[in-house]
Design an enzyme around this catalytic site. Structure first.
Site, PDB file in Angstrom:
ATOM      1  N   ASP A 338       0.961  -0.742  -0.036  1.00 42.67           N
ATOM      2  CA  ASP A 338      -0.032  -0.096  -0.025  1.00 42.67           C
ATOM      3  C   ASP A 338       0.461   1.393  -0.106  1.00 42.67           C
ATOM      4  O   ASP A 338       1.909   1.312   0.883  1.00 42.67           O
ATOM      5  CB  ASP A 338      -1.023  -0.012   1.378  1.00 42.67           C
ATOM      6  CG  ASP A 338      -1.876   1.286   0.912  1.00 42.67           C
ATOM      7  OD1 ASP A 338      -1.985   1.739   0.390  1.00 42.67           O
ATOM      8  OD2 ASP A 338      -1.230   2.067   2.510  1.00 42.67           O
ATOM      9  N   ASP A 537      -1.194  -0.223   6.350  1.00 40.65           N
ATOM     10  CA  ASP A 537      -1.326   0.183   7.722  1.00 40.65           C
ATOM     11  C   ASP A 537      -2.881   1.026   7.894  1.00 40.65           C
ATOM     12  O   ASP A 537      -3.252   0.446   9.054  1.00 40.65           O
ATOM     13  CB  ASP A 537      -0.462   0.959   7.893  1.00 40.65           C
ATOM     14  CG  ASP A 537      -1.210   2.494   6.792  1.00 40.65           C
ATOM     15  OD1 ASP A 537      -1.154   2.071   6.083  1.00 40.65           O
ATOM     16  OD2 ASP A 537      -0.596   3.814   7.476  1.00 40.65           O
ATOM     17  N   ASP A 541      -7.295  -1.418   4.130  1.00 44.21           N
ATOM     18  CA  ASP A 541      -5.844  -2.835   3.356  1.00 44.21           C
ATOM     19  C   ASP A 541      -6.639  -4.112   4.413  1.00 44.21           C
ATOM     20  O   ASP A 541      -5.614  -5.302   3.780  1.00 44.21           O
ATOM     21  CB  ASP A 541      -4.660  -2.476   3.562  1.00 44.21           C
ATOM     22  CG  ASP A 541      -3.765  -1.174   3.667  1.00 44.21           C
ATOM     23  OD1 ASP A 541      -4.399  -1.222   1.987  1.00 44.21           O
ATOM     24  OD2 ASP A 541      -3.433  -0.156   4.346  1.00 44.21           O
TER      25      ASP A 541
END
Length: 640
Positions: A338, A537, A541
């Site tokens: 990410d 995080d 996600d």
């Protein structure tokens, strides 16, 4: 009884209990060593022709040295209704004594007890990480109610309670500072050795140490949901969850024991009739087979190595939720990241301030920051933060402010009309042409541009960017060296994504990726690369972390990401991923060494026995010695 005598008795009882507590973890090793002393005594008594006393010494060695393993073997056999390695050892020792080989039987028990003590040492060493963590959590807190202080147990704290944490004390629960300023030692949580300075509105975590100033903290989480508690639960669950290799060995063990016992029974008769061996030789060889064919070393090949690796990871801020994830890490072919908060800091920072020739950069920054200080927008906060760090003057108060949603802000300062915002808000043509089309160049570098207009004239621009973490490039380069393909997933535009991807050194980027699309991209990556990890995080996600073969969460991420992931990096330290993969490779390499070595030794000893060149003492030493070597090899993983 006098008061002095009672006090003396109480003190004596307490010291005895303390001594027992200290001895308890080493009980198996003490029993093993005591059985060794008894074996030596039995051997000396046998040499002095004191046969009865010698046998008595050997019997005591059998009972003291073999009690722990025999108890474990019998209990597991009753519980699982299946024979195990411990039962094989009991049969082998009894069989040796039956044919008069008391010394060999006792030595078998002694070495088996030593290997068991070593295995227990490995378990205790791995649990030490949890024990040391649990000791860091305070049991009491100083709660403030209507200005008065009262000491309460941490379990009584509720969300919204105010607590006072004095210098030198540990923070009892997660919360936010509402009053005071101090430095905190967060090594227990993040592994960072340097203290962190914190003040009002900053988060503090249970188990961290308040170093200098008194702080008043508002509780934000119940005691059983703190980050500290989550770390303990993660390590505990990791140690109880078995890897695929361990599960296979445990299934294989039951079948193997039955086969060995069947072959031993056959060996007691078949060689006498088929090969003409004497009954004594036949039974002797059957007993040696019972000893050497036992898969002790094979069974000890995996669990000590896995526990040692999990402990090593926990010590370095890498938490594995189970042996299966640790084992899978070394098989990864690709890792998807990410962008926001993972590869980047997740917060925009000012990178450029361009001002029209002849005007003061400091004056422009002062006026813009003074206006933006009245906004909660992340870009406004970043500009204000930058101005406060850069300027020596204090911010001024605008005469009027009007927020124009979706475009920017209008304000009046010192009778001048100011506009701060998008190009379309201040005039697209003029904005694009400003400073030789600097805005287009900055956009191509992945930066967000905020234009500044004063009295209908564009006089400056400020560019901001979600800055790539300092350690990101190092982390990605390390992964590439390990042959792992790296992909960045982001919702940013193609231009911004390309700029960030280039700066962070990833192999590939997927732009304009909505949270719901991340799972689809992960599935495609799994089809292409087979074993794929996802690093993230945020809450968005979590589905992708669950979809990946291995989900890796940043420790400062959301609770959902932490709960969904298989591996947690406590200090948001990306290079730790390469470290975790290297630890996984080391563990799998040591397990492979252990398995090959133990199988080779078993096959060699069985062949030597059938060729009648192996005596029972050497069979015992070869078999049990290989078990000890396998465990010692696994303990190497505890080293950094």
């Amino acid at each position: 009884m006098s008061m002095e005598a009672k006090a003396l008795l109480k003190s004596s009882t307490a010291s005895e209990e303390n001594l027992l507590e200290k001895i308890k973890p080493h009980a198996e090793l003490i029993a093993a060593l005591l059985s060794g002393v008894l074996i030596l005594a039995g051997w000396l008594l046998d040499r002095s022709n004191m046969e009865a006393a010698s046998i008595a010494a050997y019997l005591l060695a059998f009972i003291i040295g073999g009690f722990a393993k025999a108890k474990e073997g019998i209990e597991e056999t009753i519980e699982n209704k299946e024979l195990n390695v411990e039962m094989l050892m009991i049969f082998a020792a009894i069989g040796s004594a039956t044919i008069g080989y008391w010394t060999e039987g006792a030595i078998l028990i002694f070495i088996f007890a030593v290997s068991g003590a070593l295995e227990t040492y490995t378990m205790n060493k791995s649990h030490k990480e949890i024990s040391s963590l649990m000791e860091l959590q305070p049991e009491e807190a100083l709660r403030i109610i209507d200005g008065a202080e009262e000491r309460v147990h941490v379990s009584e704290l509720k969300i919204g309670d105010l607590i006072l944490v004095k210098p030198g004390e540990r923070v009892p629960s997660d919360g936010t500072i509402v009053k005071g300023h101090s430095s905190l030692d967060e090594a227990a949580i993040t592994g960072e050795s340097l203290p962190v300075s914190k003040g009002a509105d900053d988060q503090v975590f249970a188990g961290t140490v308040n170093l200098n100033g008194s702080i008043t903290v508002e509780i934000t989480k119940p005691n059983n949901e703190t980050l500290f508690q989550k770390i303990i639960e993660l390590v505990q669950s990791a140690q109880s969850e078995k890897s695929p290799s361990q599960l296979f060995i445990e299934k294989f063990e039951g079948t193997y024991v039955k086969v060995v016992l069947a072959v031993v029974v056959l060996m007691m008769f078949a060689p006498h009739f088929l090969l003409g061996w004497s009954w004594t030789e036949t039974f002797y060889r059957a007993m040696i087979l019972l000893v050497v064919a036992s898969p002790c070393a094979l069974v000890a090949s995996i669990m000590p190595a896995t526990l040692s690796a999990i402990s090593n990871g926990a010590k370095h801020g890498i938490l594995f939720k189970g042996g299966v994830h640790l084992e899978n890490l070394s098989h990864l072919k690709a890792i998807a990241f990410d962008k926001t908060g993972t590869l980047t800091k997740g917060k925009p920072e000012v990178t450029d301030v361009i001002v029209k020739d002849g005007l003061s950069r400091e004056d422009l920054l002062l006026k813009v920051a003074s206006i933006e200080s009245h906004s909660n927008h992340p870009l406004a906060n970043a500009i204000v933060k930058y101005a406060k760090e850069t300027l020596s003057e204090s911010l001024v108060r605008p005469e009027s402010i009007e927020d124009v949603t979706g475009f920017g802000v209008k304000a009046k300062v010192d009778q001048d009309e100011w506009k701060i915002g998008k190009a379309s808000f201040v005039g697209k043509t003029e904005a694009k042409a400003f400073a030789e089309a600097a805005a287009d160049r900055m956009a191509s570098e992945g930066k967000t541009v905020v234009f500044v207009q004063k009295n209908d004239e564009v006089i400056g621009l400020i560019s901001l960017k979600d800055v790539v973490r300092e350690e990101t490039k190092q982390a990605i380069d390390l992964l590439k060296q390990q042959g792992i393909y790296t992909i960045m997933l982001t919702g940013d535009s193609q231009t911004t994504a390309a700029a960030i991807a280039s700066e962070s050194h990833v192999n590939e980027h997927i732009a304009e990726c909505l949270p719901e699309n991340k799972v689809e991209h992960l599935k495609k990556l799994k089809e292409k690369y087979s074993n794929v990890a996802m690093v993230g995080d945020g809450i968005n996600d979590a589905p992708a972390l669950a979809t990946a073969n291995v989900g890796i969460a940043m420790g400062e991420g959301t609770d959902v990401a932490l709960e969904t992931a298989d591996v947690v990096l406590m200090k948001n330290d990306l290079p730790k991923i390469a470290e975790a993969i290297e630890l996984s490779s080391r563990m799998n390499r040591i397990i492979k060494q252990n398995v090959i070595f133990s199988i080779t030794v078993i096959m060699f000893l069985i062949a030597s026995n059938f060729l009648q060149i192996l005596d029972l003492p050497y069979g015992v030493i070869g078999h049990e010695g290989s078990t000890i070597l396998v465990i010692l090899n696994s303990l190497r993983l505890l080293r950094s």
